[in-house]
Design a protein around this motif. Structure first.
Motif, mmCIF file in Angstrom:
data_model
loop_
_atom_site.group_PDB
_atom_site.id
_atom_site.type_symbol
_atom_site.label_atom_id
_atom_site.label_comp_id
_atom_site.label_asym_id
_atom_site.label_seq_id
_atom_site.Cartn_x
_atom_site.Cartn_y
_atom_site.Cartn_z
ATOM 1 N N GLY A 169 -18.969 -5.449 3.915
ATOM 2 C CA GLY A 169 -18.415 -4.103 3.937
ATOM 3 C C GLY A 169 -19.299 -3.100 3.216
ATOM 4 O O GLY A 169 -20.356 -3.440 2.672
ATOM 5 N N ARG A 170 -18.858 -1.860 3.206
ATOM 6 C CA ARG A 170 -19.608 -0.801 2.515
ATOM 7 C C ARG A 170 -18.864 -0.409 1.239
ATOM 8 O O ARG A 170 -17.635 -0.431 1.179
ATOM 9 C CB ARG A 170 -19.799 0.424 3.416
ATOM 10 C CG ARG A 170 -18.522 1.148 3.792
ATOM 11 C CD ARG A 170 -18.774 2.341 4.693
ATOM 12 N NE ARG A 170 -17.523 3.002 5.052
ATOM 13 C CZ ARG A 170 -16.981 3.977 4.334
ATOM 14 N NH1 ARG A 170 -17.584 4.417 3.243
ATOM 15 N NH2 ARG A 170 -15.838 4.526 4.718
ATOM 16 N N GLU A 171 -19.608 -0.026 0.239
ATOM 17 C CA GLU A 171 -19.017 0.378 -1.030
ATOM 18 C C GLU A 171 -18.519 1.823 -0.947
ATOM 19 O O GLU A 171 -19.176 2.682 -0.373
ATOM 20 C CB GLU A 171 -20.033 0.225 -2.165
ATOM 21 C CG GLU A 171 -20.437 -1.210 -2.412
ATOM 22 C CD GLU A 171 -21.325 -1.386 -3.625
ATOM 23 O OE1 GLU A 171 -21.285 -0.502 -4.515
ATOM 24 O OE2 GLU A 171 -22.053 -2.396 -3.687
ATOM 25 N N VAL A 172 -17.355 2.043 -1.536
ATOM 26 C CA VAL A 172 -16.724 3.358 -1.551
ATOM 27 C C VAL A 172 -16.406 3.711 -3.003
ATOM 28 O O VAL A 172 -15.965 2.858 -3.774
ATOM 29 C CB VAL A 172 -15.429 3.372 -0.714
ATOM 30 C CG1 VAL A 172 -14.659 4.674 -0.911
ATOM 31 C CG2 VAL A 172 -15.755 3.168 0.761
ATOM 32 N N PHE A 200 -11.031 -4.287 0.193
ATOM 33 C CA PHE A 200 -11.076 -5.395 -0.753
ATOM 34 C C PHE A 200 -10.524 -5.011 -2.127
ATOM 35 O O PHE A 200 -10.452 -5.853 -3.015
ATOM 36 C CB PHE A 200 -12.513 -5.905 -0.894
ATOM 37 C CG PHE A 200 -12.965 -6.759 0.251
ATOM 38 C CD1 PHE A 200 -12.772 -8.123 0.235
ATOM 39 C CD2 PHE A 200 -13.581 -6.189 1.357
ATOM 40 C CE1 PHE A 200 -13.179 -8.922 1.285
ATOM 41 C CE2 PHE A 200 -14.006 -6.968 2.419
ATOM 42 C CZ PHE A 200 -13.800 -8.347 2.389
ATOM 43 N N TRP A 201 -10.155 -3.767 -2.311
ATOM 44 C CA TRP A 201 -9.358 -3.270 -3.446
ATOM 45 C C TRP A 201 -9.989 -3.538 -4.809
ATOM 46 O O TRP A 201 -9.456 -4.236 -5.658
ATOM 47 C CB TRP A 201 -7.949 -3.865 -3.411
ATOM 48 C CG TRP A 201 -6.949 -3.043 -4.164
ATOM 49 C CD1 TRP A 201 -6.295 -3.413 -5.306
ATOM 50 C CD2 TRP A 201 -6.500 -1.725 -3.845
ATOM 51 N NE1 TRP A 201 -5.458 -2.401 -5.715
ATOM 52 C CE2 TRP A 201 -5.569 -1.348 -4.827
ATOM 53 C CE3 TRP A 201 -6.809 -0.820 -2.825
ATOM 54 C CZ2 TRP A 201 -4.931 -0.117 -4.818
ATOM 55 C CZ3 TRP A 201 -6.171 0.415 -2.819
ATOM 56 C CH2 TRP A 201 -5.247 0.742 -3.794
ATOM 57 N N GLY A 202 -11.117 -2.924 -5.001
ATOM 58 C CA GLY A 202 -11.642 -2.856 -6.350
ATOM 59 C C GLY A 202 -12.839 -3.739 -6.632
ATOM 60 O O GLY A 202 -12.836 -4.933 -6.367
ATOM 61 N N ILE A 203 -13.888 -3.107 -7.158
ATOM 62 C CA ILE A 203 -15.067 -3.811 -7.657
ATOM 63 C C ILE A 203 -15.440 -3.161 -8.987
ATOM 64 O O ILE A 203 -15.017 -2.038 -9.282
ATOM 65 C CB ILE A 203 -16.252 -3.734 -6.666
ATOM 66 C CG1 ILE A 203 -16.583 -2.271 -6.322
ATOM 67 C CG2 ILE A 203 -15.968 -4.544 -5.418
ATOM 68 C CD1 ILE A 203 -17.817 -2.106 -5.454
ATOM 69 N N PRO A 204 -16.222 -3.852 -9.821
ATOM 70 C CA PRO A 204 -16.646 -3.248 -11.091
ATOM 71 C C PRO A 204 -17.437 -1.963 -10.881
ATOM 72 O O PRO A 204 -18.006 -1.727 -9.813
ATOM 73 C CB PRO A 204 -17.518 -4.340 -11.726
ATOM 74 C CG PRO A 204 -17.061 -5.610 -11.088
ATOM 75 C CD PRO A 204 -16.670 -5.232 -9.680
ATOM 76 N N ARG A 258 -8.127 5.971 -15.802
ATOM 77 C CA ARG A 258 -7.602 5.698 -14.470
ATOM 78 C C ARG A 258 -6.772 4.420 -14.453
ATOM 79 O O ARG A 258 -6.888 3.568 -15.327
ATOM 80 C CB ARG A 258 -8.744 5.583 -13.464
ATOM 81 C CG ARG A 258 -9.654 4.387 -13.682
ATOM 82 C CD ARG A 258 -10.722 4.300 -12.592
ATOM 83 N NE ARG A 258 -11.458 3.056 -12.654
ATOM 84 C CZ ARG A 258 -12.613 2.891 -13.259
ATOM 85 N NH1 ARG A 258 -13.173 3.921 -13.869
ATOM 86 N NH2 ARG A 258 -13.216 1.710 -13.275
ATOM 87 N N LEU A 259 -5.939 4.292 -13.425
ATOM 88 C CA LEU A 259 -5.148 3.090 -13.195
ATOM 89 C C LEU A 259 -5.672 2.301 -12.010
ATOM 90 O O LEU A 259 -5.685 1.082 -12.018
ATOM 91 C CB LEU A 259 -3.668 3.433 -12.967
ATOM 92 C CG LEU A 259 -2.811 3.615 -14.225
ATOM 93 C CD1 LEU A 259 -3.197 4.876 -14.976
ATOM 94 C CD2 LEU A 259 -1.334 3.661 -13.861
ATOM 95 N N GLN A 260 -6.083 2.994 -10.964
ATOM 96 C CA GLN A 260 -6.591 2.333 -9.759
ATOM 97 C C GLN A 260 -8.110 2.176 -9.856
ATOM 98 O O GLN A 260 -8.770 2.930 -10.573
ATOM 99 C CB GLN A 260 -6.225 3.148 -8.501
ATOM 100 C CG GLN A 260 -4.750 3.456 -8.365
ATOM 101 C CD GLN A 260 -3.880 2.224 -8.403
ATOM 102 O OE1 GLN A 260 -4.251 1.154 -7.921
ATOM 103 N NE2 GLN A 260 -2.689 2.357 -8.983
ATOM 104 N N PRO A 261 -8.667 1.228 -9.130
ATOM 105 C CA PRO A 261 -10.125 1.059 -9.174
ATOM 106 C C PRO A 261 -10.848 2.283 -8.640
ATOM 107 O O PRO A 261 -10.421 2.888 -7.658
ATOM 108 C CB PRO A 261 -10.364 -0.170 -8.288
ATOM 109 C CG PRO A 261 -9.149 -0.285 -7.422
ATOM 110 C CD PRO A 261 -8.017 0.234 -8.242
ATOM 111 N N ARG A 319 -13.947 2.133 -7.588
ATOM 112 C CA ARG A 319 -14.870 1.682 -6.547
ATOM 113 C C ARG A 319 -14.250 0.509 -5.802
ATOM 114 O O ARG A 319 -13.499 -0.278 -6.368
ATOM 115 C CB ARG A 319 -16.215 1.256 -7.157
ATOM 116 C CG ARG A 319 -16.921 2.351 -7.905
ATOM 117 C CD ARG A 319 -18.185 1.837 -8.585
ATOM 118 N NE ARG A 319 -19.246 1.590 -7.604
ATOM 119 C CZ ARG A 319 -19.870 0.433 -7.460
ATOM 120 N NH1 ARG A 319 -19.531 -0.625 -8.185
ATOM 121 N NH2 ARG A 319 -20.840 0.293 -6.574
ATOM 122 N N THR A 320 -14.557 0.420 -4.532
ATOM 123 C CA THR A 320 -14.064 -0.679 -3.725
ATOM 124 C C THR A 320 -15.070 -0.969 -2.616
ATOM 125 O O THR A 320 -16.097 -0.298 -2.502
ATOM 126 C CB THR A 320 -12.671 -0.367 -3.147
ATOM 127 O OG1 THR A 320 -12.136 -1.548 -2.534
ATOM 128 C CG2 THR A 320 -12.726 0.749 -2.114
#
Length: 389
Positions: free
Chosen positions: A359-362, A317-321, A161-164, A166-167
């Protein structure tokens, strides 16, 4: 909901894939369907400056069962980029956070018609493969296995993938009091600390401000060991999304509370973009000095307030591990099973920073490739992996 359904018998309708009437019509449709910034017209033009060629297509139902006129059901912005150092002129194709479902819902007839048209266009442009990262939020109604099966039925395979994947997203329908109350106590304390210590946050408007922000990015990248784009990339983004463009960007700089220190430049910066009802936190940076004043907490809070003021209802927030796997769970001390483990310690810090705002994780399903040229694709994977440049 933006999702795919299990294959079902094709409806009697027929479809045609046509270009949009123009930028205004394209973005109006996307905004009304909560599409991603990465499918917007302006983002396609921005990527054009980085060597990509955008193709925008709308799938229309040309013979609706109800007898009414043609209606749009699905839209997709496909980005093409030439692949250098190959014996033949070839390209890679990419659909970031798409396609966008308008009146359709991903039924078999719609999806088959959409991909057939996109595949024809991709082959005409010499594409080795098409990478797709669906804008599908996983949850109780749609799980990753559902999307995997649907994409496999359409001929796609799992890919890098290129985009995260999870966010964290924040609901902006609340007022300041409710937003502050939903934060972790440490986050709330740190932004109040920054205010008490006199950290000043201002909106940047000049190229000198942009250069100061880039200097912060360089410092942060070196400190936290991640790569950044060259300055012309951010300059082009500023030209297109800043005050001289469509004015959808927010660039904030935080100043040191000590007057003498202010001459050394800002101590934190943030760049956010908005599209439709969503604001996206794209880049954040900080200096090595002044970090004890917690400027990143205050600057993030100011960006959240700005997003709500301009009419956004979501702050991304655009991306988390990535989340820990089952093999990772329970290997550490108390509470560590909930940590995102497959990331550097610096990125874990970023996770907890973003998580603190309440926020909530997606989670999204990831990326899928449709291969047109298997031999060239294998060469690509060996030389580039998932990197599209």
């Amino acid at each position: 909901m933006l999702g795919y359904k299990e294959p079902e018998p094709a409806a009697p309708q027929s479809y045609s894939l046509v270009p949009p009437a123009g930028a205004g019509d394209w973005d109006a449709v996307l905004r009304s369907n909560d599409a991603s910034l990465l499918q917007s017209w302006q983002w396609g033009e921005f990527k054009r400056g980085a060597g990509w060629s955008p193709l925008r297509a709308v799938l229309r139902e040309t013979r609706p069962a109800n007898g009414q006129g043609a209606r749009p059901v699905v839209a997709a912005q496909v980005l093409f980029k030439s692949v250098p150092r190959m014996p033949l002129p070839v390209s890679a194709a990419y659909i970031p956070r798409g396609p966008v479902f308008i009146a359709g819902d991903g039924a078999a007839g719609e999806m088959q018609a959409l991909w057939a048209g996109i595949h024809r266009a991709a082959k005409r442009r010499g594409a080795i493969f098409l990478k797709v990262e669906p804008n599908i939020e996983l949850g109780e109604q749609v799980c990753k296995a559902d999307v995997d099966r649907s994409m496999a039925a359409l001929g796609f395979r799992h890919a890098g993938r290129l985009q995260p994947a999870r966010t964290i997203v924040l609901d902006l329908s609340k007022d300041d009091t409710a937003l502050l109350g939903a934060m972790k106590s440490k986050t709330r304390y740190n932004l109040r600390l920054a205010e008490r210590r006199g950290v000043q946050v201002r909106r940047a408007e000049t190229y000198d401000d942009l250069r100061a922000f880039y200097n912060l990015l360089e410092t942060t990248g070196e400190r936290d060991e991640f790569g950044i784009h060259t300055f012309p990339y951010y300059e082009r983004m500023w030209q297109m999304f800043g005050p001289g463009g469509n004015n959808s960007a927010l660039l904030l700089l935080a100043e040191h509370p000590d007057a003498q220190e202010q001459a050394a430049g800002p101590i934190a910066g943030l760049l956010a973009l908005r599209f439709g009802r969503e604001a996206v936190y794209m880049y954040g940076a900080s200096a090595n000095r002044g970090r004890e004043h917690m400027p990143t907490y205050l600057i993030q809070w100011r960006a959240i307030q700005w997003a709500r003021e301009v009419g956004c209802t979501v702050y991304d927030f655009w991306g988390i591990p990535d989340a820990p796997s089952e093999d990772d769970a329970g290997t550490g001390g108390a509470g560590e099973a909930s940590l995102p483990v497959n990331a550097r310690s610096g990125l874990r810090g970023v996770y907890w920073f973003k998580k603190g705002f309440g926020g909530r994780e997606v989670e999204y399903p990831g990326a899928y490739d449709y291969v047109y040229n298997p031999l060239a694709y294998r060469v690509w994977l060996r030389l580039r992996g998932a990197d599209l440049g």
